[in-house]
Design a protein around this motif. Structure first.
Motif, PDB file in Angstrom:
ATOM      1  N   THR D   3       0.849  -1.184   0.000  1.00 54.85           N
ATOM      2  CA  THR D   3       0.000   0.000   0.000  1.00 54.85           C
ATOM      3  C   THR D   3       0.884   1.233   0.000  1.00 54.85           C
ATOM      4  O   THR D   3       1.918   1.258   0.649  1.00 54.85           O
ATOM      5  CB  THR D   3      -0.912  -0.017   1.244  1.00 54.85           C
ATOM      6  OG1 THR D   3      -1.757  -1.164   1.159  1.00 54.85           O
ATOM      7  CG2 THR D   3      -1.784   1.220   1.318  1.00 54.85           C
ATOM      8  N   PHE D   4       0.477   2.238  -0.747  1.00 49.02           N
ATOM      9  CA  PHE D   4       1.242   3.485  -0.808  1.00 49.02           C
ATOM     10  C   PHE D   4       0.318   4.682  -0.787  1.00 49.02           C
ATOM     11  O   PHE D   4      -0.737   4.674  -1.424  1.00 49.02           O
ATOM     12  CB  PHE D   4       2.079   3.540  -2.094  1.00 49.02           C
ATOM     13  CG  PHE D   4       2.990   4.720  -2.120  1.00 49.02           C
ATOM     14  CD1 PHE D   4       4.271   4.621  -1.625  1.00 49.02           C
ATOM     15  CD2 PHE D   4       2.557   5.955  -2.604  1.00 49.02           C
ATOM     16  CE1 PHE D   4       5.117   5.716  -1.611  1.00 49.02           C
ATOM     17  CE2 PHE D   4       3.388   7.057  -2.594  1.00 49.02           C
ATOM     18  CZ  PHE D   4       4.668   6.935  -2.095  1.00 49.02           C
ATOM     19  N   ILE D  10      -2.993   3.605  -2.653  1.00 49.46           N
ATOM     20  CA  ILE D  10      -3.192   2.469  -3.551  1.00 49.46           C
ATOM     21  C   ILE D  10      -2.727   1.170  -2.906  1.00 49.46           C
ATOM     22  O   ILE D  10      -1.769   1.137  -2.140  1.00 49.46           O
ATOM     23  CB  ILE D  10      -2.452   2.695  -4.885  1.00 49.46           C
ATOM     24  CG1 ILE D  10      -0.950   2.913  -4.638  1.00 49.46           C
ATOM     25  CG2 ILE D  10      -3.038   3.868  -5.632  1.00 49.46           C
ATOM     26  CD1 ILE D  10      -0.141   3.035  -5.919  1.00 49.46           C
ATOM     27  N   SER D  11      -3.436   0.088  -3.202  1.00 49.58           N
ATOM     28  CA  SER D  11      -3.081  -1.245  -2.704  1.00 49.58           C
ATOM     29  C   SER D  11      -3.033  -2.195  -3.889  1.00 49.58           C
ATOM     30  O   SER D  11      -4.047  -2.376  -4.564  1.00 49.58           O
ATOM     31  CB  SER D  11      -4.141  -1.763  -1.718  1.00 49.58           C
ATOM     32  OG  SER D  11      -4.273  -0.905  -0.623  1.00 49.58           O
ATOM     33  N   ILE D  12      -1.887  -2.787  -4.114  1.00 52.93           N
ATOM     34  CA  ILE D  12      -1.769  -3.698  -5.254  1.00 52.93           C
ATOM     35  C   ILE D  12      -1.888  -5.142  -4.803  1.00 52.93           C
ATOM     36  O   ILE D  12      -1.644  -5.476  -3.648  1.00 52.93           O
ATOM     37  CB  ILE D  12      -0.440  -3.506  -5.993  1.00 52.93           C
ATOM     38  CG1 ILE D  12       0.716  -3.668  -4.994  1.00 52.93           C
ATOM     39  CG2 ILE D  12      -0.356  -2.171  -6.693  1.00 52.93           C
ATOM     40  CD1 ILE D  12       1.927  -4.182  -5.644  1.00 52.93           C
ATOM     41  N   VAL D  24      -6.369  -1.456  -5.859  1.00 48.61           N
ATOM     42  CA  VAL D  24      -7.442  -0.685  -5.247  1.00 48.61           C
ATOM     43  C   VAL D  24      -6.906   0.724  -5.006  1.00 48.61           C
ATOM     44  O   VAL D  24      -5.834   0.881  -4.434  1.00 48.61           O
ATOM     45  CB  VAL D  24      -7.888  -1.291  -3.894  1.00 48.61           C
ATOM     46  CG1 VAL D  24      -9.027  -0.466  -3.298  1.00 48.61           C
ATOM     47  CG2 VAL D  24      -8.312  -2.735  -4.060  1.00 48.61           C
ATOM     48  N   ASP D  26      -7.762   4.171  -3.173  1.00 42.46           N
ATOM     49  CA  ASP D  26      -8.619   4.865  -2.228  1.00 42.46           C
ATOM     50  C   ASP D  26      -8.288   6.357  -2.294  1.00 42.46           C
ATOM     51  O   ASP D  26      -7.184   6.739  -2.689  1.00 42.46           O
ATOM     52  CB  ASP D  26      -8.348   4.323  -0.812  1.00 42.46           C
ATOM     53  CG  ASP D  26      -9.498   4.612   0.135  1.00 42.46           C
ATOM     54  OD1 ASP D  26     -10.538   5.119  -0.305  1.00 42.46           O
ATOM     55  OD2 ASP D  26      -9.348   4.317   1.331  1.00 42.46           O
TER      56      ASP D  26
END
Lengths: 324, 324, 324, 324
Positions: D3-4, D10-12, D24, D26
């Motif tokens: 997640t960054f 963003i979550s890959i 994803v 957010d």
């Protein structure tokens, strides 16, 4: 902010009437046996169809889309997806102008400037908790042998839940209830100081479940009438066993090894068939609104397993942190 | 985990009987007028000295160590420090072997493997909330004109707080209470979806305050006995005013502009003069423990301003997020 | 964003010409022996006073304000503070109107809307790295027996640093340089997938050090001229030793146990005595600016220990995460 | 840590040879027009099939699974998924015992204790960058009218990329290269102090891209040979225009409105057809390994659009933060 957790970090997504809902779990330890059947029991406990719940029945089949290989978690993010299959979205548009009392129609309209998906409450739907339940299944494995069990204490003020459901059925109205959650076989030392305490962690997860209005740990609101000499739990063994458990298993935010105990209150379902008053945001006039569709007369019936999931998720994060 | 917040991000530090306690606030907007006098009012409300509170009196002088220049916040981290001056640490060592009931002696011993500073509960002391109060002062400025006010509803089961204090004084025992917190002039749209909702945010801060055992928003636990038709707050104006406020000002985790209302329960102070039973962790034998020193017969008296601070901190973070 | 790290989480604060600078370290494991003398060696390596560095000499005495007891870390946040003693702030106000080339005067003015503390670059001063060095001392203890050593490869294009300094001294101009950092005794398996890899973690810390313009790991920019058959490091032992180390000790963001090796470039100090052209933001006219005061002719001389600290901080966070 | 981002978060997830890869997002602002066609151009630039790239051709059709409604972003998490269709996983098991030089086989084995999905490098595959490219498309919309453009400066040491590819084709070997990325129309004031600076943010994203070994901003490593008087960029307009751009558009971690410029080096593709030496982890003997399958002779060819995406993601997060 659809992400929670420092180590066991989850990201939810999805809408009630879109393509589906799901969750990404990051930080899952490697080597945990996991397949799609493992989700069945908890998912079926969340399901509708029983008396007092909505007749909208979804198959709720979990698909593991990433993060496992040969039946074990790999350490890579675990994504579980639930397709939406039984969707009827005829008439949600009207709630943008005449917001339903008790719902997020008005506030999501403000927050998302009119762009929120209104169908079935969109991202604010209780359906999003499917992802929580899925994460709960994984979290329960992480914290094993901790055992979490939530059960209904009362519904609509009646300590006989079945009777309460019988009484509300057919009235078009709804009731809430109180649910107790207990975790046994608790390890000691879970919880981080100050902002990362057990109560802080669990409460912030629990209030993410729609319809929860309060939470109390151990003696809870009853503590307001007790004296310190009654409330203090005497230590009775060097392993940390206490005589009473008014603390609910937590001192200073950190577990003491006694059962973790808390209760939550679930408000009566906001969706009711009885006509209600609301405002028309465009005309500024009071209108009578009838919320049609398929509702839960008592959403509290479906909350226990979600509450267990929220608890397990919080404890899993704290458990993994405690290994450091 | 001594840090909270995504934008208004605070980090607390310090011990009860060490050099002092303090807080670093990151993400403070620039250009807010701030000097050390601004903290006086809230700090004095937290002070001890009144009937029912500990006679340990600290000067509690805040020192702004960074983050302001010429009387305005600069955008750089704001550090506020409180020196400890009135410290007596004679006899805390014994609590490592015979943990005080209701305190974190046992759990902090487990968590920190015997290295926790035991003096005055160390980092687990209520004194750490000085930093929270300081951050609350800044947060209140950030969210202005929101006005937050907490007040005692009842102490020891008595809705006359003074009488309750009179009754407990001199008994060596302690009482708790219930405190209500209300925020008025609330903007709409504060709160992030799911894990970042208003109740989740505030509850996780509130449970960081020592001695809090429960929290309920709006109708709270009373919702368990209500029907949906009673509980739903009818919208009565296009601006979002509702007829009742069972929601406590929040729908779907997002503020609706009505007053934010919640209550918390504070347990009776754990430190009492009455002898108590505990275990000696070394000998494994039950012992009688007398907790000497200076205690609050009712710590709830000092909690309202801390509760306001926690609320303001949470709202400030959500307020800044809402600007995006 | 003055906070870094998921487990070993640090928060910096302070200004060059304010009361002081400091750092809060959260997540420090308990039981690490630590006293103020432990900081001396690294702090003295960062000190000015040598040829090529500024004659402003600060005593740089670290004060541990919280987080230790009886000479050991307690698990509570560790705060280390450095008072500013040798401060002259006569003439920084003018840089708000006539921003110094190469400095953050202009951008901090924009970012903080004119409220940034301009004295000695305020929060943008290299003096803030004192906190980093202090955290580095603690981090080095956490990751022991890993040994980190940074040294200057070249200054001003000259691989004889002393000669380079001799050449620049008295010119009023400045030079930069290249510094190599090597960590030996590396454990395997440090680094989290994707965004939490070793290079990502270290680079984001390293670019927080003022004046760093680039970083390269292992073969670095030299890789652009190599073929895969040359660049691939052959595995030569089951323990993971490789024949060459073009990878710099990292594959897929995760340490392989070989030495971690990287290089950074430090730009020439922006503060020079030679008159420079700049714009007057108020008049819109080009002006000639002379930056008086005490400068480092080559700030790169003072960077190695800061680079070690940044590396240690990043590795400490990853090391603690790897225990889960 | 998959997640960054603090706001645009963003979550890959996903694996090369599993069901698919995805992301994803957010924190996406509401009301951005978005449909699946918007991803086509950038995805096609990442595609293989051209000379010098792998003949494995995936359709790479993005599916928006959540977060949009009626063609606009809703403010709910945006999930984009790419199904894997062209998968051949015959022979990856052997790399667990005989790790490929230059790959993460060895380190992922250590990190994930043998449970990592080895097929096509699993979660360590470059295929995961599909999610980055998708997020980049959204990020570019967020930061509009900023324009980001990456292009190849040289491949295999040759400033004629086509010639370089011609020379490597058929050799079974691979080459790397240098890519420059420039963002124009930059706003001023992006970047948070210290750990949240522009270089720190972008570098930590860029090193998440497999095969990147170094990054330099503005003058980069060339600064090591320059003097301050040459390197300092003179301010020439009140709007912040500078005469030169050695800073690469960033002072003190904050954008100054001039072009953001940086370069990265991409190592030669680790997968080559030429036989290589490696160790057999079980037997402890040196073996000769031939990596069959479909490889990119020059992965650098496919990196520019990924680099643009990483840059856009970082800038989008900083841009949203700057609104506060």
């Amino acid at each position: 902010m659809n992400t929670f957790g420092r180590i066991f970090s989850i990201s939810i997504f999805g809408e009630s009437h879109g393509k589906g809902v799901g969750i990404v779990m990051d930080g899952v330890p490697t080597g945990i046996p996991l397949n799609e059947d493992d989700f069945s029991e908890d998912l079926s406990r969340r399901k509708s169809g029983a008396k007092g719940t909505t007749p909208r029945i979804e198959s709720d089949l979990p698909k593991i889309m990433s993060g496992t290989w040969n039946g074990f978690t790999t350490g890579a993010p675990l994504m579980v997806f639930f397709e939406n299959t039984n969707v009827r979205s005829s008439d949600y548009d009207k709630f943008r102008d005449t917001p339903r009392p008790g719902h997020a129609d008005f506030t999501s309209g403000v927050k998302f400037k009119g762009f929120a998906d209104p169908r079935g409450s969109g991202h604010f739907s209780g359906r999003i908790t499917l992802g929580l339940v899925a994460a709960g299944v994984v979290a329960k494995k992480i914290i094993s042998p901790v055992h979490i069990q939530a059960h209904i204490l009362e519904l609509g003020g009646d300590d006989n839940p079945e009777r309460a459901i019988d009484n509300i059925t057919g009235t078009g109205d709804s009731i809430g209830g109180i649910i107790q959650c207990t975790a046994t076989n608790m390890p000691q030392g879970l919880g981080e100081p100050f902002f990362g305490g057990v109560e802080a962690t669990i409460s912030s997860l629990v209030f993410s479940i729609p319809a929860i209005k309060g939470i109390e740990f151990g003696s809870g609101f009853g503590a307001a009438k007790m004296r310190g000499s009654q409330h203090n739990d005497a230590w009775i063994s060097p392993e940390g066993k206490t005589q009473t458990n008014n603390a609910g298993g937590v001192n200073g935010g950190i577990t003491n090894g006694n059962d973790l105990v808390f209760r939550v209150v679930v408000k009566p379902t906001s969706s009711i068939s009885i006509p209600q008053q609301t405002i028309n945001l465009k005309t500024g006039k009071i209108e009578t609104l009838t919320v049609e569709g398929r509702h839960d007369a008592c959403i509290a019936l479906r909350v226990p397993v979600v509450l267990e999931a929220a608890t397990a998720i919080g404890l899993a994060d704290l458990f993994l942190l405690s290994k450091i």
